[in-house]
Structures are given as structure tokens and as C-alpha cells.
Write a protein that holds these residues in place. Structure first.
Motif, PDB file in Angstrom:
ATOM      1  N   GLN A   9       0.827  -1.204   0.000  1.00 29.53           N
ATOM      2  CA  GLN A   9       0.000   0.000   0.000  1.00 29.53           C
ATOM      3  C   GLN A   9       0.867   1.262   0.000  1.00 29.53           C
ATOM      4  OE1 GLN A   9      -2.395  -0.740   3.470  1.00 29.53           O
ATOM      5  NE2 GLN A   9      -3.962  -1.897   2.338  1.00 29.53           N
ATOM      6  N   LEU A  10       1.961   1.226   0.738  1.00 28.47           N
ATOM      7  CA  LEU A  10       2.880   2.364   0.735  1.00 28.47           C
ATOM      8  C   LEU A  10       3.490   2.560  -0.651  1.00 28.47           C
ATOM      9  CD1 LEU A  10       4.840   2.060   4.112  1.00 28.47           C
ATOM     10  CD2 LEU A  10       2.796   3.412   3.593  1.00 28.47           C
ATOM     11  N   PHE A  11       3.867   1.453  -1.288  1.00 27.88           N
ATOM     12  CA  PHE A  11       4.418   1.536  -2.645  1.00 27.88           C
ATOM     13  C   PHE A  11       3.392   2.128  -3.607  1.00 27.88           C
ATOM     14  CE2 PHE A  11       4.950  -0.477  -6.855  1.00 27.88           C
ATOM     15  CZ  PHE A  11       6.162   0.097  -7.203  1.00 27.88           C
ATOM     16  N   CYS A  12       2.132   1.722  -3.487  1.00 29.01           N
ATOM     17  CA  CYS A  12       1.079   2.267  -4.348  1.00 29.01           C
ATOM     18  C   CYS A  12       0.933   3.771  -4.146  1.00 29.01           C
ATOM     19  CB  CYS A  12      -0.247   1.564  -4.074  1.00 29.01           C
ATOM     20  SG  CYS A  12      -0.332  -0.123  -4.699  1.00 29.01           S
ATOM     21  N   LEU A  13       1.024   4.224  -2.899  1.00 30.05           N
ATOM     22  CA  LEU A  13       0.939   5.661  -2.629  1.00 30.05           C
ATOM     23  C   LEU A  13       2.105   6.402  -3.268  1.00 30.05           C
ATOM     24  CD1 LEU A  13      -0.195   5.775   1.129  1.00 30.05           C
ATOM     25  CD2 LEU A  13      -1.563   6.277  -0.905  1.00 30.05           C
ATOM     26  N   ALA A  14       3.294   5.809  -3.202  1.00 28.40           N
ATOM     27  CA  ALA A  14       4.460   6.427  -3.838  1.00 28.40           C
ATOM     28  C   ALA A  14       4.274   6.517  -5.341  1.00 28.40           C
ATOM     29  CB  ALA A  14       5.725   5.631  -3.497  1.00 28.40           C
ATOM     30  N   LEU A  21       0.093   6.706 -13.079  1.00 25.20           N
ATOM     31  CA  LEU A  21      -0.282   5.293 -13.128  1.00 25.20           C
ATOM     32  C   LEU A  21      -1.416   5.026 -12.133  1.00 25.20           C
ATOM     33  CD1 LEU A  21       3.248   3.597 -13.244  1.00 25.20           C
ATOM     34  CD2 LEU A  21       1.600   3.780 -15.124  1.00 25.20           C
ATOM     35  N   PRO A  22      -2.390   4.227 -12.518  1.00 22.10           N
ATOM     36  CA  PRO A  22      -3.507   3.942 -11.604  1.00 22.10           C
ATOM     37  C   PRO A  22      -3.075   3.013 -10.473  1.00 22.10           C
ATOM     38  CG  PRO A  22      -3.710   2.633 -13.589  1.00 22.10           C
ATOM     39  CD  PRO A  22      -2.541   3.563 -13.829  1.00 22.10           C
ATOM     40  N   ILE A  23      -3.680   3.207  -9.315  1.00 19.54           N
ATOM     41  CA  ILE A  23      -3.461   2.305  -8.179  1.00 19.54           C
ATOM     42  C   ILE A  23      -4.832   1.840  -7.693  1.00 19.54           C
ATOM     43  CG2 ILE A  23      -1.337   3.477  -7.522  1.00 19.54           C
ATOM     44  CD1 ILE A  23      -2.924   4.749  -5.192  1.00 19.54           C
ATOM     45  N   PRO A  24      -4.899   0.767  -6.924  1.00 20.61           N
ATOM     46  CA  PRO A  24      -6.201   0.299  -6.426  1.00 20.61           C
ATOM     47  C   PRO A  24      -6.952   1.401  -5.672  1.00 20.61           C
ATOM     48  CG  PRO A  24      -4.521  -1.352  -6.029  1.00 20.61           C
ATOM     49  CD  PRO A  24      -3.802  -0.141  -6.528  1.00 20.61           C
ATOM     50  N   VAL A  47      10.708   1.742 -11.639  1.00 18.52           N
ATOM     51  CA  VAL A  47       9.546   1.323 -12.432  1.00 18.52           C
ATOM     52  C   VAL A  47       9.308   2.280 -13.594  1.00 18.52           C
ATOM     53  CG1 VAL A  47       7.041   1.002 -12.400  1.00 18.52           C
ATOM     54  CG2 VAL A  47       8.442   0.128 -10.511  1.00 18.52           C
ATOM     55  N   LEU A  48       9.345   3.577 -13.306  1.00 19.60           N
ATOM     56  CA  LEU A  48       9.135   4.570 -14.364  1.00 19.60           C
ATOM     57  C   LEU A  48      10.242   4.491 -15.411  1.00 19.60           C
ATOM     58  CD1 LEU A  48       8.061   7.689 -12.237  1.00 19.60           C
ATOM     59  CD2 LEU A  48       6.609   5.982 -13.349  1.00 19.60           C
ATOM     60  N   LEU A  77       6.847  12.480 -19.972  1.00 19.76           N
ATOM     61  CA  LEU A  77       6.094  13.641 -19.497  1.00 19.76           C
ATOM     62  C   LEU A  77       4.642  13.270 -19.199  1.00 19.76           C
ATOM     63  CD1 LEU A  77       7.499  16.362 -21.913  1.00 19.76           C
ATOM     64  CD2 LEU A  77       7.904  16.215 -19.454  1.00 19.76           C
ATOM     65  N   LEU A  78       4.068  12.442 -20.052  1.00 17.82           N
ATOM     66  CA  LEU A  78       2.694  11.995 -19.823  1.00 17.82           C
ATOM     67  C   LEU A  78       2.611  11.067 -18.615  1.00 17.82           C
ATOM     68  CD1 LEU A  78       1.615  11.250 -23.511  1.00 17.82           C
ATOM     69  CD2 LEU A  78       0.916  13.203 -22.100  1.00 17.82           C
ATOM     70  N   LEU A  79       3.622  10.238 -18.465  1.00 18.81           N
ATOM     71  CA  LEU A  79       3.649   9.264 -17.378  1.00 18.81           C
ATOM     72  C   LEU A  79       3.701   9.933 -16.010  1.00 18.81           C
ATOM     73  CD1 LEU A  79       3.895   6.209 -16.661  1.00 18.81           C
ATOM     74  CD2 LEU A  79       6.383   6.499 -16.816  1.00 18.81           C
ATOM     75  N   THR A  80       4.459  11.017 -15.912  1.00 13.63           N
ATOM     76  CA  THR A  80       4.626  11.703 -14.622  1.00 13.63           C
ATOM     77  C   THR A  80       3.775  12.956 -14.510  1.00 13.63           C
ATOM     78  OG1 THR A  80       6.486  13.037 -15.424  1.00 13.63           O
ATOM     79  CG2 THR A  80       7.003  10.871 -14.483  1.00 13.63           C
ATOM     80  N   GLY A  81       3.095  13.326 -15.584  1.00 11.62           N
ATOM     81  CA  GLY A  81       2.355  14.578 -15.555  1.00 11.62           C
ATOM     82  C   GLY A  81       3.274  15.779 -15.474  1.00 11.62           C
TER      83      GLY A  81
END
Length: 259
Positions: A9-14, A21-24, A47-48, A77-81
């Protein structure tokens, strides 16, 4: 808490903090959890970087190197906004246009882009395109991207460990980062990037680590002198500048045949 579900869950928040990227949707959020998620900022960079490496590899199979680099930069740029680029731009405007610490912080909060920010952003993107195009013709660029994305985010994230947060925590997206990291979190960040860098020749790994330490030390002193600490924009700027420095060092290593 160190159970696997909590760490996931911490990784998803990061991931959600640094990318689009979508997270649960069920991922629980709190300022304390977001602060603890900082331990995974380097892993998110990996990952990025891997995703950008994949896009470059696919593009390079059909396009000349320079065009594949362009496609990869757009994807990034799209990946990170444009999250980190925005930070670099805002910091350049604030520190370039403000004569006092208070004025610099006010300018950095302004969403409009000034001359300093525009010039810095243009030079950063242009420099990145030129350097990546060179590296694409002389190195395995996919590997370079993974290393640069990981190490640069490590350097930026470690500034949280021993610097004071000086932005308005009531309105800042980076509010959770106002609390200092723990020593184990710092060590995990550093270990992640060091392990990734080990795929290079030993002398290059050592050179990048030394460069990261020197850059962090100088950038920290510079921020303290001008702002009295760091803001979220400063972390974005640190990431972008360190990424460019990594590319420059690798270009020098190729040109001078260091490894």
C-alpha cells in the motif's frame, strides 16, 4: 508496521504521488502513510525508468534513434504529468525572481511561468534531448534510463532526511513530506539506487555515487542559503538536475572511454 500488505500500500501511494499510473481505489491514504511511502521513491523511479526504457526499445525498432528519444520523452512527461519539470520551473522562477526568502516562496507558489522558469525548462528539455540522442547512439539507452530515473529520485528524496520543509503545509501537495525520514527509510532509498547502479562498470558506479553525494551536498547548501530549507518544487528540481548530471557523466565516460 512491516507486513507485506502495508508495504504494498505504501508503494502504491508512492506510485500515485510520482506518476499518473492507476493504483487500487481501495488503497488507504493518510499523511503519515504518505510520509512513510517515501522509502519507495527510488523504487518508483526504477519502475518509471523501466517503462520509459520499454517505450524507447519499441520505438527504436521502428524509428531512428533521435525520433525514438523524442517519443520516449513525450511518454515520460505523460507518465509523470511533468511533475518534476513543473518543480524545476517553479523553483527557477522563485529563486531567480525573488530578492528575499519570503518573496521567493511566494513566487514559487504562483502557477504562472516567468522568464526564469521558461528558460530553465526549455534548456532542461533541450539538453535532455541532445544528451539522450547521443547516448542512444553510443550506449544501451534503455539501461541508462533505468539508472538515471532511479538514482535521480533517490538524491531528491534523501533531501527530506535532514532539511527543513519551508512551504505552507496547509495548501501544499507535498505536505506529507514535511516530516523527516527515518534512518532505515534513508538506507532503503540509497540501497535501491546503489544496487541498480551496480550493473555498470565498477568505476562508473563509483563515479555516479560520488557525483550524487557531491551534488546533494552542494544543492542542499544552496537551498538552505536561499530558502532556509526545501519545498516540493525543490525536490522536483533536484531530480531533474541530477538526471541531467547523470547523462552528462555517462556521455563523458563514453567520450573519454572511462568504462
Amino acid at each position: 508496521m512491516f507486513n507485506l500488505r502495508y508495504q504494498y500500500q505504501l508503494f502504491c501511494l508512492a506510485v500515485s504521488f510520482f506518476s499518473r499510473l492507476p493504483i487500487p481505489a481501495s488503497t488507504p491514504y493518510s499523511d503519515e502513510r504518505m510520509n512513510r511511502a517515501g522509502r519507495y521513491f527510488a523504487l518508483v523511479g526504477l519502475v518509471l525508468g523501466a517503462l520509459c526504457a520499454m517505450v524507447y526499445s519499441l520505438s527504436a525498432a521502428w524509428l531512428p534513434p533521435q525520433f525514438a528519444v523524442f517519443v520516449t520523452m513525450v511518454f515520460s512527461l505523460l507518465l509523470t504529468g511533468a511533475f518534476h519539470e513543473d518543480g524545476l520551473t517553479d523553483m527557477a522562477d522563485g529563486i531567480g525572481g525573488g530578492m528575499t526568502t519570503e518573496k521567493r516562496l511566494v513566487i514559487m507558489k504562483d502557477s504562472r511561468i516567468g522568464t526564469y522558469g521558461a528558460a530553465t525548462l526549455i534548456m532542461a528539455l533541450l539538453g535532455k534531448f541532445i544528451m539522450l540522442s547521443y547516448l542512444a547512439e553510443h550506449t544501451e539507452l534503455a539501461l541508462v534510463l533505468i539508472i538515471a530515473y532511479t538514482l535521480s529520485r533517490t538524491v531528491a528524496a534523501t533531501l527530506i532526511f535532514d532539511m527543513r520543509y519551508v512551504s505552507d503545509t496547509s495548501s501544499s501537495k507535498s505536505k506529507p513530506l514535511a516530516n523527516a525520514q527515518t534512518v532505515p527509510e534513508l538506507l532503503f532509498l540509497v540501497a535501491t539506487s546503489v544496487l541498480v547502479c551496480l550493473v555498470l562498470a565498477p568505476e562508473l558506479t563509483l563515479l555516479l555515487i560520488v557525483a550524487a553525494v557531491v551534488f546533494r551536498t552542494g544543492f542542499k547548501a544552496w537551498l538552505n542559503a536561499r530558502l532556509g530549507g526545501f519545498t516540493g518544487d525543490c525536490l522536483g528540481a533536484a531530480q531533474q538536475l541530477m538526471e541531467l548530471l547523470i547523462y552528462l557523466i555517462l556521455i563523458a565516460s563514453v567520450h573519454n572511454q572511462w568504462g
